[in-house]
Design a protein around this motif. Structure first.
Motif, PDB file in Angstrom:
ATOM      1  N   THR A  79       0.821  -1.209   0.000  1.00 27.66           N
ATOM      2  CA  THR A  79       0.000   0.000   0.000  1.00 27.66           C
ATOM      3  C   THR A  79       0.858   1.264   0.000  1.00 27.66           C
ATOM      4  OG1 THR A  79      -1.733  -1.166   1.207  1.00 27.66           O
ATOM      5  CG2 THR A  79      -1.856   1.221   1.201  1.00 27.66           C
ATOM      6  N   LEU A  80       1.909   1.274   0.818  1.00 25.81           N
ATOM      7  CA  LEU A  80       2.775   2.454   0.912  1.00 25.81           C
ATOM      8  C   LEU A  80       3.698   2.599  -0.287  1.00 25.81           C
ATOM      9  CD1 LEU A  80       3.702   2.175   4.690  1.00 25.81           C
ATOM     10  CD2 LEU A  80       2.297   3.974   3.636  1.00 25.81           C
ATOM     11  N   ALA A 112      -6.806   6.273   7.934  1.00 23.55           N
ATOM     12  CA  ALA A 112      -6.237   6.840   9.163  1.00 23.55           C
ATOM     13  C   ALA A 112      -4.881   6.208   9.477  1.00 23.55           C
ATOM     14  CB  ALA A 112      -7.203   6.652  10.331  1.00 23.55           C
ATOM     15  N   MET A 113      -4.749   4.907   9.280  1.00 20.55           N
ATOM     16  CA  MET A 113      -3.464   4.232   9.503  1.00 20.55           C
ATOM     17  C   MET A 113      -2.399   4.784   8.561  1.00 20.55           C
ATOM     18  SD  MET A 113      -4.853   0.313   9.866  1.00 20.55           S
ATOM     19  CE  MET A 113      -3.275  -0.511   9.823  1.00 20.55           C
ATOM     20  N   LEU A 114      -2.748   4.927   7.293  1.00 22.21           N
ATOM     21  CA  LEU A 114      -1.793   5.415   6.305  1.00 22.21           C
ATOM     22  C   LEU A 114      -1.383   6.854   6.592  1.00 22.21           C
ATOM     23  CD1 LEU A 114      -3.374   3.855   3.097  1.00 22.21           C
ATOM     24  CD2 LEU A 114      -1.336   3.076   4.327  1.00 22.21           C
ATOM     25  N   GLU A 115      -2.333   7.689   6.949  1.00 23.94           N
ATOM     26  CA  GLU A 115      -2.028   9.083   7.281  1.00 23.94           C
ATOM     27  C   GLU A 115      -1.122   9.157   8.508  1.00 23.94           C
ATOM     28  OE1 GLU A 115      -1.606  13.019   7.003  1.00 23.94           O
ATOM     29  OE2 GLU A 115      -2.490  11.691   5.496  1.00 23.94           O
ATOM     30  N   ASP A 116      -1.402   8.343   9.497  1.00 23.18           N
ATOM     31  CA  ASP A 116      -0.589   8.292  10.710  1.00 23.18           C
ATOM     32  C   ASP A 116       0.857   7.893  10.375  1.00 23.18           C
ATOM     33  OD1 ASP A 116      -0.278   8.278  13.643  1.00 23.18           O
ATOM     34  OD2 ASP A 116      -0.115   6.102  13.413  1.00 23.18           O
ATOM     35  N   ILE A 117       1.007   6.891   9.547  1.00 27.36           N
ATOM     36  CA  ILE A 117       2.341   6.442   9.129  1.00 27.36           C
ATOM     37  C   ILE A 117       3.063   7.558   8.382  1.00 27.36           C
ATOM     38  CG2 ILE A 117       3.583   4.885   7.566  1.00 27.36           C
ATOM     39  CD1 ILE A 117       1.364   2.781   8.287  1.00 27.36           C
ATOM     40  N   ARG A 118       2.383   8.179   7.439  1.00 25.26           N
ATOM     41  CA  ARG A 118       3.017   9.233   6.639  1.00 25.26           C
ATOM     42  C   ARG A 118       3.440  10.417   7.507  1.00 25.26           C
ATOM     43  NH1 ARG A 118      -1.265   7.594   2.553  1.00 25.26           N
ATOM     44  NH2 ARG A 118      -0.080   6.304   1.099  1.00 25.26           N
ATOM     45  N   LEU A 128       7.152   2.916  14.846  1.00 26.20           N
ATOM     46  CA  LEU A 128       6.884   1.563  15.339  1.00 26.20           C
ATOM     47  C   LEU A 128       5.425   1.426  15.796  1.00 26.20           C
ATOM     48  CD1 LEU A 128      10.148   1.234  17.439  1.00 26.20           C
ATOM     49  CD2 LEU A 128       9.695   0.144  15.240  1.00 26.20           C
ATOM     50  N   PRO A 129       4.489   1.453  14.849  1.00 26.55           N
ATOM     51  CA  PRO A 129       3.086   1.297  15.245  1.00 26.55           C
ATOM     52  C   PRO A 129       2.776  -0.157  15.590  1.00 26.55           C
ATOM     53  CG  PRO A 129       3.224   1.337  12.873  1.00 26.55           C
ATOM     54  CD  PRO A 129       4.623   1.594  13.403  1.00 26.55           C
ATOM     55  N   THR A 149       3.940  -5.326  16.011  1.00 25.52           N
ATOM     56  CA  THR A 149       4.624  -4.040  15.942  1.00 25.52           C
ATOM     57  C   THR A 149       5.492  -4.049  14.695  1.00 25.52           C
ATOM     58  OG1 THR A 149       4.639  -3.803  18.334  1.00 25.52           O
ATOM     59  CG2 THR A 149       6.205  -2.457  17.104  1.00 25.52           C
ATOM     60  N   LEU A 150       5.315  -3.021  13.877  1.00 25.87           N
ATOM     61  CA  LEU A 150       6.066  -2.916  12.633  1.00 25.87           C
ATOM     62  C   LEU A 150       7.103  -1.816  12.724  1.00 25.87           C
ATOM     63  CD1 LEU A 150       3.169  -3.180  10.032  1.00 25.87           C
ATOM     64  CD2 LEU A 150       4.585  -4.996  10.948  1.00 25.87           C
ATOM     65  N   TYR A 151       8.191  -1.992  12.006  1.00 25.26           N
ATOM     66  CA  TYR A 151       9.198  -0.954  11.806  1.00 25.26           C
ATOM     67  C   TYR A 151       8.887  -0.351  10.447  1.00 25.26           C
ATOM     68  CZ  TYR A 151      13.740   1.117  10.689  1.00 25.26           C
ATOM     69  OH  TYR A 151      14.749   1.982  10.320  1.00 25.26           O
ATOM     70  N   ILE A 152       8.600   0.952  10.419  1.00 20.53           N
ATOM     71  CA  ILE A 152       8.296   1.618   9.137  1.00 20.53           C
ATOM     72  C   ILE A 152       9.152   2.877   9.053  1.00 20.53           C
ATOM     73  CG2 ILE A 152       6.517   2.646   7.690  1.00 20.53           C
ATOM     74  CD1 ILE A 152       4.451   1.010   9.289  1.00 20.53           C
ATOM     75  N   ARG A 153       9.798   3.036   7.904  1.00 19.24           N
ATOM     76  CA  ARG A 153      10.596   4.232   7.679  1.00 19.24           C
ATOM     77  C   ARG A 153      10.542   4.581   6.203  1.00 19.24           C
ATOM     78  NH1 ARG A 153      15.606   5.153   6.044  1.00 19.24           N
ATOM     79  NH2 ARG A 153      16.323   3.005   6.277  1.00 19.24           N
ATOM     80  N   ARG A 154      10.477   5.873   5.929  1.00 15.95           N
ATOM     81  CA  ARG A 154      10.538   6.345   4.552  1.00 15.95           C
ATOM     82  C   ARG A 154      11.991   6.298   4.106  1.00 15.95           C
ATOM     83  NH1 ARG A 154       7.221   8.943   1.080  1.00 15.95           N
ATOM     84  NH2 ARG A 154       8.211  10.371  -0.364  1.00 15.95           N
ATOM     85  N   LYS A 155      12.230   5.772   2.909  1.00 18.56           N
ATOM     86  CA  LYS A 155      13.597   5.702   2.393  1.00 18.56           C
ATOM     87  C   LYS A 155      14.127   7.101   2.131  1.00 18.56           C
ATOM     88  CE  LYS A 155      13.153   1.174   0.219  1.00 18.56           C
ATOM     89  NZ  LYS A 155      13.111   0.446  -1.057  1.00 18.56           N
ATOM     90  N   ALA A 156      15.431   7.240   2.232  1.00 15.88           N
ATOM     91  CA  ALA A 156      16.070   8.541   2.007  1.00 15.88           C
ATOM     92  C   ALA A 156      15.930   8.964   0.566  1.00 15.88           C
ATOM     93  CB  ALA A 156      17.536   8.475   2.394  1.00 15.88           C
TER      94      ALA A 156
END
Length: 156
Positions: A79-80, A112-118, A128-129, A149-156
């Motif tokens: 999705t992301l 809402a989940m996607l907006e929170d992550i972004r 770490l949601p 619990t997931l590790y999510i980070r936007r790539k550089a």
């Protein structure tokens, strides 16, 4: 042949087929019944069989856990998109009652989940949601509650 296999990995229907043929899922009797075209919803089920029952005749806890293990990660990765790193960081399971018959889990990725992550990853920070999924029986009674619990980070 290679293009067909690549297509399977890049489409929801193909990913569903691959997961249903994946050895650990095949061996545990786990089935992906539905995977939305936009990767925002999945329905997973597992029937009680002789090969996934425990000593007392109910669903083996490891099979219950494995049936829900990768799905938030897979849904959010797709999705992301490729500009995000998504890993499973940790998990916990609470066995509420013995599972008999067919058990199922329903995953949903909301706006809402996607907006929170972004919002949390906009500056390149890790996030770490924790998301919870319920494993239900045929009567929609709670069998287990799994927190991922997931590790999510936007790539550089």
């Amino acid at each position: 042949m290679i293009k067909r296999i690549q297509h399977w990995f890049n489409s929801p229907s193909g990913l569903r087929r691959i997961l249903n043929l994946y050895g650990p899922y095949l061996g545990a009797g786990v089935r992906v019944r539905y995977l939305a075209r936009d990767y925002r919803e999945a329905q997973i089920e597992m029937k009680l069989r002789w090969y996934n029952r425990n000593y007392v005749g109910t669903h083996f806890g490891g099979s219950l856990f494995s049936m829900v293990d990768p799905f938030y990660m897979l849904l959010l990765m797709n999705t992301l998109g490729r500009q995000y790193i998504v890993w499973d960081a940790s998990a916990a399971i609470d066995f509420v009652k013995p599972g008999r018959g067919t058990v199922k889990a329903h995953f949903v990725v909301t706006d809402a989940m996607l907006e929170d992550i972004r919002q949390h990853t906009a500056n390149g920070d890790k996030y770490l949601p924790t998301y919870t999924v319920n494993v239900l029986d045929d009567n929609n009674e709670l069998i287990a509650k799994v927190s991922k619990t997931l590790y999510i980070r936007r790539k550089a």
